[in-house]
Write an enzyme that holds these catalytic residues in place. Structure first.
Site, PDB file in Angstrom:
ATOM      1  N   ALA A   2      -8.044  -1.762   6.565  1.00 32.86           N
ATOM      2  CA  ALA A   2      -7.894  -3.105   7.147  1.00 32.86           C
ATOM      3  C   ALA A   2      -8.869  -3.392   8.294  1.00 32.86           C
ATOM      4  O   ALA A   2      -8.802  -4.464   8.893  1.00 32.86           O
ATOM      5  CB  ALA A   2      -6.466  -3.386   7.597  1.00 32.86           C
ATOM      6  N   ALA A   3      -9.768  -2.464   8.591  1.00 35.91           N
ATOM      7  CA  ALA A   3     -10.744  -2.725   9.665  1.00 35.91           C
ATOM      8  C   ALA A   3     -11.639  -3.910   9.277  1.00 35.91           C
ATOM      9  O   ALA A   3     -11.877  -4.817  10.078  1.00 35.91           O
ATOM     10  CB  ALA A   3     -11.587  -1.481   9.924  1.00 35.91           C
ATOM     11  N   GLY A   4     -12.114  -3.895   8.026  1.00 34.97           N
ATOM     12  CA  GLY A   4     -12.980  -4.988   7.567  1.00 34.97           C
ATOM     13  C   GLY A   4     -12.209  -6.302   7.460  1.00 34.97           C
ATOM     14  O   GLY A   4     -12.722  -7.371   7.812  1.00 34.97           O
ATOM     15  N   ASP A   5     -10.967  -6.217   7.007  1.00 32.48           N
ATOM     16  CA  ASP A   5     -10.145  -7.430   6.865  1.00 32.48           C
ATOM     17  C   ASP A   5      -9.894  -8.060   8.234  1.00 32.48           C
ATOM     18  O   ASP A   5      -9.976  -9.285   8.394  1.00 32.48           O
ATOM     19  CB  ASP A   5      -8.789  -7.088   6.217  1.00 32.48           C
ATOM     20  CG  ASP A   5      -8.950  -6.393   4.872  1.00 32.48           C
ATOM     21  OD1 ASP A   5      -9.951  -6.665   4.178  1.00 32.48           O
ATOM     22  OD2 ASP A   5      -8.090  -5.566   4.521  1.00 32.48           O
ATOM     23  N   ASN A  21      -3.900  -8.933   4.638  1.00 34.08           N
ATOM     24  CA  ASN A  21      -4.321  -8.311   5.905  1.00 34.08           C
ATOM     25  C   ASN A  21      -5.098  -9.313   6.752  1.00 34.08           C
ATOM     26  O   ASN A  21      -4.956  -9.362   7.976  1.00 34.08           O
ATOM     27  CB  ASN A  21      -5.209  -7.087   5.641  1.00 34.08           C
ATOM     28  CG  ASN A  21      -4.467  -5.962   4.935  1.00 34.08           C
ATOM     29  OD1 ASN A  21      -3.232  -5.960   4.889  1.00 34.08           O
ATOM     30  ND2 ASN A  21      -5.212  -5.011   4.369  1.00 34.08           N
ATOM     31  N   ASN A  33     -19.549  -4.709   3.372  1.00 37.55           N
ATOM     32  CA  ASN A  33     -19.868  -3.474   4.080  1.00 37.55           C
ATOM     33  C   ASN A  33     -21.132  -2.916   3.407  1.00 37.55           C
ATOM     34  O   ASN A  33     -21.679  -3.536   2.484  1.00 37.55           O
ATOM     35  CB  ASN A  33     -18.688  -2.484   4.096  1.00 37.55           C
ATOM     36  CG  ASN A  33     -18.287  -2.021   2.713  1.00 37.55           C
ATOM     37  OD1 ASN A  33     -19.088  -2.066   1.775  1.00 37.55           O
ATOM     38  ND2 ASN A  33     -17.051  -1.582   2.572  1.00 37.55           N
ATOM     39  N   ASP A  40       0.829  -1.211   0.000  1.00 34.72           N
ATOM     40  CA  ASP A  40       0.000   0.000   0.000  1.00 34.72           C
ATOM     41  C   ASP A  40       0.862   1.260   0.000  1.00 34.72           C
ATOM     42  O   ASP A  40       1.747   1.411   0.851  1.00 34.72           O
ATOM     43  CB  ASP A  40      -0.900   0.033   1.243  1.00 34.72           C
ATOM     44  CG  ASP A  40      -1.960  -1.048   1.225  1.00 34.72           C
ATOM     45  OD1 ASP A  40      -2.076  -1.763   0.206  1.00 34.72           O
ATOM     46  OD2 ASP A  40      -2.678  -1.168   2.233  1.00 34.72           O
ATOM     47  N   SER A  98      -1.584  -1.909  11.700  1.00 34.00           N
ATOM     48  CA  SER A  98      -2.605  -1.455  12.665  1.00 34.00           C
ATOM     49  C   SER A  98      -3.257  -2.611  13.429  1.00 34.00           C
ATOM     50  O   SER A  98      -4.111  -2.398  14.285  1.00 34.00           O
ATOM     51  CB  SER A  98      -3.696  -0.672  11.917  1.00 34.00           C
ATOM     52  OG  SER A  98      -4.418  -1.556  11.061  1.00 34.00           O
ATOM     53  N   ASP A 138      -7.512   5.876  10.809  1.00 31.65           N
ATOM     54  CA  ASP A 138      -7.322   5.206   9.514  1.00 31.65           C
ATOM     55  C   ASP A 138      -8.128   3.903   9.524  1.00 31.65           C
ATOM     56  O   ASP A 138      -7.821   2.989  10.293  1.00 31.65           O
ATOM     57  CB  ASP A 138      -5.819   4.917   9.309  1.00 31.65           C
ATOM     58  CG  ASP A 138      -5.514   4.285   7.954  1.00 31.65           C
ATOM     59  OD1 ASP A 138      -6.469   3.910   7.236  1.00 31.65           O
ATOM     60  OD2 ASP A 138      -4.324   4.159   7.625  1.00 31.65           O
ATOM     61  N   GLY A 140      -6.361  -9.998   1.281  1.00 28.86           N
ATOM     62  CA  GLY A 140      -6.036 -11.361   1.715  1.00 28.86           C
ATOM     63  C   GLY A 140      -4.920 -11.357   2.745  1.00 28.86           C
ATOM     64  O   GLY A 140      -5.027 -11.983   3.803  1.00 28.86           O
TER      65      GLY A 140
END
Ligand code: RIB
Length: 310
Positions: free
Chosen positions: A252-255, A45, A187, A15, A294, A249, A43
């Site tokens: 990667a919250a969903g991952d 993450n 989401n 990223d 994170s 930030d 993937g």
């Protein structure tokens, strides 16, 4: 006690994270004073999060023959992910993503797929032993759709649980995929794209129900600061509220949510309990910068939960 193995089949990106005041609109040029290159990819993450949380996890994905592949190996290896099955593709670079993060912590992402799009059904066949050895397979949609469908189908045939993070939703989402998926986690934007319905609060429950009607037993919709909506055969319908945190930030919250959910399911928790735990993991992730950087350890999540209870 032997841990049940999780297999993540999917994308790995590096990223390029650019911090901006606001997300640029069409035709707008804006300035930034900060950029960082960090390991990401939906993937990778997910695999990283499962590893950080203590799961037994292996990743199957494709990288190029470049230094970015080494960055990924190092990051995932540190998190305890088995990276020995990453496939090196020639004449193509490791995936790259341009991620803008605005002052509210919201992001927008463009992925240059590179090697991710070279992961074929033949790679799934060549590594079928990984599917046999695991209990649960996590997939997303940053690799070719025929590879996703094939992997999901083989996993289902071999009696494994299949979790799909339908991101990003393609124009030609393959309807056949639904029959192989046990849990889908869009989401609100992805849910709207999958169903053709709106993304307002009133649309979430009917849209989730529509996905249930397509044959998926468990639908989890992550709604950012509103929380998570669950519609499941096992636990019924409910809303799990979000934790109030200061987001810097959301990458990667969903991952991490998907990975944490899978990890808890492998420990025998029901989907609601697993989603509540995953909700805590995402709450921590959004307070930190970057994708894999994170993700908290299990100890950090336990501490966070103790803080909530006191
Ligand atoms: O979900 C976040 C991820 O999406 C980023 O790390 C980026 O690489 C894209 O895959």
């Amino acid at each position: 006690m032997e841990k049940k193995k999780i297999l993540v089949i999917g994308s790995l990106n590096i990223d390029m994270v650019i911090n901006v005041d606001h997300t640029p609109v069409t035709g707008e040029t804006i300035l930034s004073d900060h950029m960082a290159m960090v390991p990401g990819g939906k993937g990778a993450n997910q695999a990283c999060a499962a590893g950080c949380l203590g799961a037994d996890v292996v990743m199957l994905g494709a990288v190029g023959e470049d230094a970015y592949a080494d960055m990924q190996r190092e990051s995932l290896g540190k998190a305890g992910v088995d990276v020995s099955y990453l496939v090196r593709k020639q004449d193509v670079s490791t995936g790259l993503a341009v991620v803008t993060v605005n002052r509210d912590g919201d992001n927008s992402i463009v992925v240059i797929s590179g090697a991710n799009m070279a992961l074929t059904p033949a790679d799934i066949d060549a590594n079928e032993s990984l599917i046999r050895e695991c209990e649960l397979v996590i997939l997303q949609l940053e690799i070719p759709l025929d590879t996703v469908c094939y992997a999901a189908k083989r996993a289902k045939e071999l009696g494994k649980k299949v979790v799909l993070d339908p991101a990003p939703v393609p124009n030609d989402f393959p309807e056949e995929l639904y029959q192989y998926v046990d849990i889908i986690k869009p989401n609100e934007t992805e849910l709207a794209r999958l169903t053709g319905m709106g993304s307002g609060d009133a649309d979430i429950a009917p849209a989730a129900s529509l996905l249930r009607g397509r044959g998926v037993k468990n639908v989890l919709v992550t709604l950012g600061e509103k929380g998570v909506y669950l519609d499941s055969e096992e636990c019924g319908r409910c809303m799990i509220p979000a934790h109030k945190v200061r987001a810097v930030d959301t990458t990667a919250a969903g991952d991490s949510f998907t990975a944490a959910l899978a990890m808890m399911l492998m420990q025998g928790k029901d989907i609601r309990e697993a989603a509540e735990f995953a909700n805590c993991v995402s709450a921590i992730v959004v307070t930190r910068e970057g994708a894999q950087s994170s993700i908290p350890t299990l100890e950090e999540v336990i501490k966070y939960r103790e803080g909530l209870a006191s």
